[in-house]
Design a protein around this motif. Structure first.
Motif, PDB file in Angstrom:
ATOM      1  N   ASP A 168       1.936  11.618   0.739  1.00  0.00           N
ATOM      2  CA  ASP A 168       2.027  13.054   0.511  1.00  0.00           C
ATOM      3  C   ASP A 168       0.716  13.794   0.751  1.00  0.00           C
ATOM      4  O   ASP A 168       0.725  14.974   1.071  1.00  0.00           O
ATOM      5  N   GLU A 169      -0.397  13.105   0.601  1.00  0.00           N
ATOM      6  CA  GLU A 169      -1.685  13.776   0.719  1.00  0.00           C
ATOM      7  C   GLU A 169      -2.508  13.266   1.900  1.00  0.00           C
ATOM      8  O   GLU A 169      -3.667  13.619   2.045  1.00  0.00           O
ATOM      9  N   ASN A 170      -1.866  12.413   2.718  1.00  0.00           N
ATOM     10  CA  ASN A 170      -2.481  11.900   3.947  1.00  0.00           C
ATOM     11  C   ASN A 170      -3.787  11.146   3.713  1.00  0.00           C
ATOM     12  O   ASN A 170      -4.698  11.187   4.539  1.00  0.00           O
ATOM     13  N   TRP A 171      -3.895  10.465   2.576  1.00  0.00           N
ATOM     14  CA  TRP A 171      -5.056   9.627   2.317  1.00  0.00           C
ATOM     15  C   TRP A 171      -4.924   8.340   3.116  1.00  0.00           C
ATOM     16  O   TRP A 171      -3.827   7.899   3.451  1.00  0.00           O
ATOM     17  N   THR A 172      -6.043   7.701   3.360  1.00  0.00           N
ATOM     18  CA  THR A 172      -6.018   6.366   3.957  1.00  0.00           C
ATOM     19  C   THR A 172      -5.810   5.351   2.830  1.00  0.00           C
ATOM     20  O   THR A 172      -6.103   5.649   1.656  1.00  0.00           O
ATOM     21  N   PRO A 173      -5.352   4.159   3.167  1.00  0.00           N
ATOM     22  CA  PRO A 173      -5.270   3.128   2.132  1.00  0.00           C
ATOM     23  C   PRO A 173      -6.619   2.878   1.463  1.00  0.00           C
ATOM     24  O   PRO A 173      -6.688   2.701   0.247  1.00  0.00           O
ATOM     25  N   ARG A 174      -7.679   2.903   2.228  1.00  0.00           N
ATOM     26  CA  ARG A 174      -9.018   2.677   1.657  1.00  0.00           C
ATOM     27  C   ARG A 174      -9.350   3.741   0.607  1.00  0.00           C
ATOM     28  O   ARG A 174      -9.872   3.428  -0.462  1.00  0.00           O
ATOM     29  N   GLN A 175      -9.044   5.014   0.887  1.00  0.00           N
ATOM     30  CA  GLN A 175      -9.294   6.082  -0.083  1.00  0.00           C
ATOM     31  C   GLN A 175      -8.448   5.883  -1.342  1.00  0.00           C
ATOM     32  O   GLN A 175      -8.930   6.076  -2.459  1.00  0.00           O
ATOM     33  N   ALA A 176      -7.184   5.536  -1.151  1.00  0.00           N
ATOM     34  CA  ALA A 176      -6.276   5.368  -2.293  1.00  0.00           C
ATOM     35  C   ALA A 176      -6.704   4.199  -3.174  1.00  0.00           C
ATOM     36  O   ALA A 176      -6.687   4.294  -4.402  1.00  0.00           O
ATOM     37  N   ALA A 197       0.413   4.924  -3.122  1.00  0.00           N
ATOM     38  CA  ALA A 197       1.423   5.196  -2.094  1.00  0.00           C
ATOM     39  C   ALA A 197       1.688   6.690  -1.972  1.00  0.00           C
ATOM     40  O   ALA A 197       1.832   7.221  -0.868  1.00  0.00           O
ATOM     41  N   TYR A 198       1.741   7.374  -3.105  1.00  0.00           N
ATOM     42  CA  TYR A 198       1.942   8.826  -3.078  1.00  0.00           C
ATOM     43  C   TYR A 198       0.781   9.519  -2.368  1.00  0.00           C
ATOM     44  O   TYR A 198       0.983  10.421  -1.554  1.00  0.00           O
ATOM     45  N   ARG A 199      -0.438   9.122  -2.679  1.00  0.00           N
ATOM     46  CA  ARG A 199      -1.605   9.722  -2.027  1.00  0.00           C
ATOM     47  C   ARG A 199      -1.526   9.541  -0.509  1.00  0.00           C
ATOM     48  O   ARG A 199      -1.831  10.447   0.261  1.00  0.00           O
ATOM     49  N   LEU A 220      10.316  11.422   3.985  1.00  0.00           N
ATOM     50  CA  LEU A 220       9.495  11.898   2.873  1.00  0.00           C
ATOM     51  C   LEU A 220       8.046  12.145   3.252  1.00  0.00           C
ATOM     52  O   LEU A 220       7.276  12.679   2.464  1.00  0.00           O
ATOM     53  N   VAL A 221       7.670  11.777   4.460  1.00  0.00           N
ATOM     54  CA  VAL A 221       6.277  11.895   4.876  1.00  0.00           C
ATOM     55  C   VAL A 221       5.963  13.354   5.186  1.00  0.00           C
ATOM     56  O   VAL A 221       6.689  14.035   5.876  1.00  0.00           O
ATOM     57  N   VAL A 222       4.851  13.814   4.632  1.00  0.00           N
ATOM     58  CA  VAL A 222       4.364  15.154   4.911  1.00  0.00           C
ATOM     59  C   VAL A 222       3.480  15.108   6.131  1.00  0.00           C
ATOM     60  O   VAL A 222       2.588  14.275   6.219  1.00  0.00           O
ATOM     61  N   SER A 223       3.710  15.977   7.078  1.00  0.00           N
ATOM     62  CA  SER A 223       2.889  16.006   8.281  1.00  0.00           C
ATOM     63  C   SER A 223       1.482  16.470   7.962  1.00  0.00           C
ATOM     64  O   SER A 223       1.307  17.329   7.098  1.00  0.00           O
ATOM     65  N   PRO A 250       0.957   2.773   5.379  1.00  0.00           N
ATOM     66  CA  PRO A 250       1.192   3.747   6.455  1.00  0.00           C
ATOM     67  C   PRO A 250       2.195   3.249   7.505  1.00  0.00           C
ATOM     68  O   PRO A 250       3.048   4.015   7.969  1.00  0.00           O
ATOM     69  N   GLN A 251       2.122   1.979   7.854  1.00  0.00           N
ATOM     70  CA  GLN A 251       3.079   1.420   8.814  1.00  0.00           C
ATOM     71  C   GLN A 251       4.489   1.400   8.226  1.00  0.00           C
ATOM     72  O   GLN A 251       5.469   1.638   8.923  1.00  0.00           O
TER      73      GLN A 251
END
Length: 101
Positions: free
Chosen positions: A53-61, A48-50, A97-100, A85-86
């Protein structure tokens, strides 16, 4: 800091916000994240943090979790990460808390 959470249930948005806050107010501090088995809950928090905060996709995480031998014993947690993400977009507690990108 302990963030109690039973993996039979999804983490609350408040629990996720507490975790993100802990990481953000300690940017140069090593944070140890551990649950009883070191799998489901640990993986959910880091994934969830990835995503947040790091704009990863769920698949990457999820792929990172698997690379470190973490896995979801409880399928509802995998779905939670896939839909995170949703949740970030819709939750009043998480949206700030979302980083752009």
């Amino acid at each position: 800091m302990a963030i109690p959470w039973n993996a039979r249930h999804l983490p609350t948005d408040a629990q996720m916000a507490d975790f993100f806050d802990l990481l953000r107010v300690n940017p140069k501090t090593k944070i140890f994240v551990q649950c009883q088995l070191g799998a489901d809950r640990t993986g959910v928090m880091i994934a969830a943090y990835r995503i947040a905060d790091e704009n990863w996709t769920p698949r990457q995480a999820i792929a990172e979790m698997k690379a470190f031998h973490l896995h979801f014993w409880l399928p509802h947690l995998n779905r939670y990460i896939e839909q995170f993400p949703q949740r970030l977009e819709s939750s009043p507690e998480l949206r700030p808390l979302v980083v752009s990108p």
